[in-house]
Design an enzyme around this catalytic site. Structure first.
Site, PDB file in Angstrom:
ATOM      1  CD  GLU A  27      -2.983   5.412   6.737  1.00 36.36           C
ATOM      2  OE1 GLU A  27      -2.952   5.507   5.501  1.00 36.36           O
ATOM      3  OE2 GLU A  27      -2.038   4.940   7.416  1.00 36.36           O
ATOM      4  CB  SER A  47       5.028  -2.121  11.984  1.00 37.74           C
ATOM      5  OG  SER A  47       4.642  -0.777  12.241  1.00 37.74           O
ATOM      6  N   GLY A  93       2.306   2.002  10.692  1.00 36.21           N
ATOM      7  CA  GLY A  93       3.244   3.117  10.579  1.00 36.21           C
ATOM      8  C   GLY A  93       3.938   3.469  11.886  1.00 36.21           C
ATOM      9  CD  GLU A 141      -3.591  -2.784   7.059  1.00 36.71           C
ATOM     10  OE1 GLU A 141      -2.473  -3.002   6.601  1.00 36.71           O
ATOM     11  OE2 GLU A 141      -4.217  -1.745   6.837  1.00 36.71           O
ATOM     12  CG  ASN A 150      -1.689   1.260   1.421  1.00 34.67           C
ATOM     13  OD1 ASN A 150      -1.798   2.055   0.488  1.00 34.67           O
ATOM     14  ND2 ASN A 150      -2.247   1.459   2.608  1.00 34.67           N
ATOM     15  CD1 TRP A 151       3.351   0.843  -2.829  1.00 28.23           C
ATOM     16  CD2 TRP A 151       3.520   1.975  -4.762  1.00 28.23           C
ATOM     17  NE1 TRP A 151       4.009   0.050  -3.740  1.00 28.23           N
ATOM     18  CE2 TRP A 151       4.122   0.705  -4.927  1.00 28.23           C
ATOM     19  CE3 TRP A 151       3.489   2.849  -5.855  1.00 28.23           C
ATOM     20  CZ2 TRP A 151       4.703   0.314  -6.141  1.00 28.23           C
ATOM     21  CZ3 TRP A 151       4.067   2.458  -7.059  1.00 28.23           C
ATOM     22  CH2 TRP A 151       4.668   1.207  -7.198  1.00 28.23           C
ATOM     23  CE  LYS A 152       0.138   3.410   4.754  1.00 29.00           C
ATOM     24  NZ  LYS A 152       0.044   3.553   6.179  1.00 29.00           N
ATOM     25  CG  HIS A 174      -5.833   1.769   5.078  1.00 29.40           C
ATOM     26  ND1 HIS A 174      -5.415   2.680   6.013  1.00 29.40           N
ATOM     27  CD2 HIS A 174      -4.806   0.922   4.878  1.00 29.40           C
ATOM     28  CE1 HIS A 174      -4.165   2.391   6.361  1.00 29.40           C
ATOM     29  NE2 HIS A 174      -3.768   1.330   5.680  1.00 29.40           N
TER      30      HIS A 174
HETATM   31  C1  PEP Z   1      -0.814   0.037   5.956  1.00 33.87           C
HETATM   32  O1  PEP Z   1      -0.988   1.226   5.896  1.00 33.87           O
HETATM   33  O2  PEP Z   1      -1.621  -0.718   5.409  1.00 33.87           O
HETATM   34  C2  PEP Z   1       0.343  -0.456   6.691  1.00 33.87           C
HETATM   35  C3  PEP Z   1       0.302  -1.691   7.098  1.00 33.87           C
HETATM   36  O3  PEP Z   1       1.384   0.414   6.929  1.00 33.87           O
HETATM   37  P1  PEP Z   1       2.812   0.078   7.607  1.00 33.87           P
HETATM   38  O4  PEP Z   1       3.305  -1.201   6.999  1.00 33.87           O
HETATM   39  O5  PEP Z   1       3.690   1.239   7.256  1.00 33.87           O
HETATM   40  O6  PEP Z   1       2.573  -0.060   9.071  1.00 33.87           O
END
Ligand code: PEP
Length: 253
Positions: free
Chosen positions: A101, A215, A177, A171, A13-15, A99
């Protein structure tokens, strides 16, 4: 279906990261390193602006491309939104929905996410549905209730259309993050709960892949992937570099 039979998915997931040049370079690098793997699925989730360039860069490989969001309507007065028809038109095969976010920063409700999931599947887009608890919810002992509630709310009313095209990503919000990864045991417990919940909804739970996200890094992916109900990873930060995402795709369990 035994865990071994569920083909693993490693999704990035490049956001909101990267220029077109960055996206092309990352996608081309990954196409070269992991584009031919047949025993696992590799999914890249660039921002909307880079979808076409990434689709082009991975053409001829086995890598597939996901959008990070979409509206449920096909068209209309929805300034700033992107529809399932537009994604299909580009050649996008799947979409990440729900997600944390999107839920937390942009106020997406369970009701919206349910409409999006139903619409994506109706438009033949595969779905990666994200669910997960906050730290306060975990500390209050509500993790399994929250996660199963989100799964039930998003998938209510689904039937055969979900077959082969639905993936769930667990998640935990506190792990995204933050560098604070869930333990294998915490992740496995939530994944088992999600699988039970899918079964309760009458969905083919043993066939549905459940990814862990939060993470995931080259140095923790192997342990996570060894758990029986962890069928892959949804990766944010560590998916933005060829080297680290390649190592994650090439996990050793
Ligand atoms: C995500 O945003 O889906 C995610 C898992 O981010 P990160 O790996 O940076 O925690």
């Amino acid at each position: 279906m035994a865990a071994a039979k569920r083909k693993k998915i490693l999704a990035g997931n490049w956001k909101m990261h990267g220029t077109l040049a960055d996206a092309r370079a990352l996608a081309r690098g990954l196409a070269e390193r992991v584009g031919k793997l047949e025993d696992r699925e590799v999914v890249l989730g660039p921002p909307f602006t880079a979808l076409a360039a990434v689709l082009e860069a991975v053409k001829g490989t086995r890598i597939t491309v996901a959008a990070q969001n979409m509206h449920w309507e096909e068209k209309g007065a929805f300034t700033g939104e992107v529809s399932p028809l537009m994604l299909r038109d580009l050649g996008v095969q799947q979409v990440i929905l729900g997600h944390s976010e999107r839920r937390e920063i942009f106020g997406e409700s369970d009701e919206w996410i349910q409409k999006k999931v139903a619409s994506a599947l109706a438009h033949d887009l595969a779905v990666i549905l994200c669910v997960g608890e906050t730290l306060a919810q975990r500390d209050a002992g509500e993790t399994l209730k929250v996660v199963s509630g989100q799964v039930e709310a998003a998938l209510r009313g689904l039937g055969a259309e979900a077959k082969g095209r639905l993936t769930v990503a667990y998640e935990p919000v506190w792990a995204i993050g933050t560098g604070r990864v869930a333990t294998r045991e915490q992740a496995q417990e939530a994944h088992a709960e999600i699988r039970a919940c899918l079964k309760g909804l009458g969905l083919p739970a043993d066939e549905i892949r459940i990814l862990y996200g939060g993470s995931v890094k080259p140095d923790n992916v192997d342990g996570l992937m060894a758990e029986p109900d962890i069928d892959g990873a949804l990766v944010g930060g560590a998916s933005l570099e060829v080297e680290s995402f390649t190592r994650i795709v090439e996990y050793r369990a």
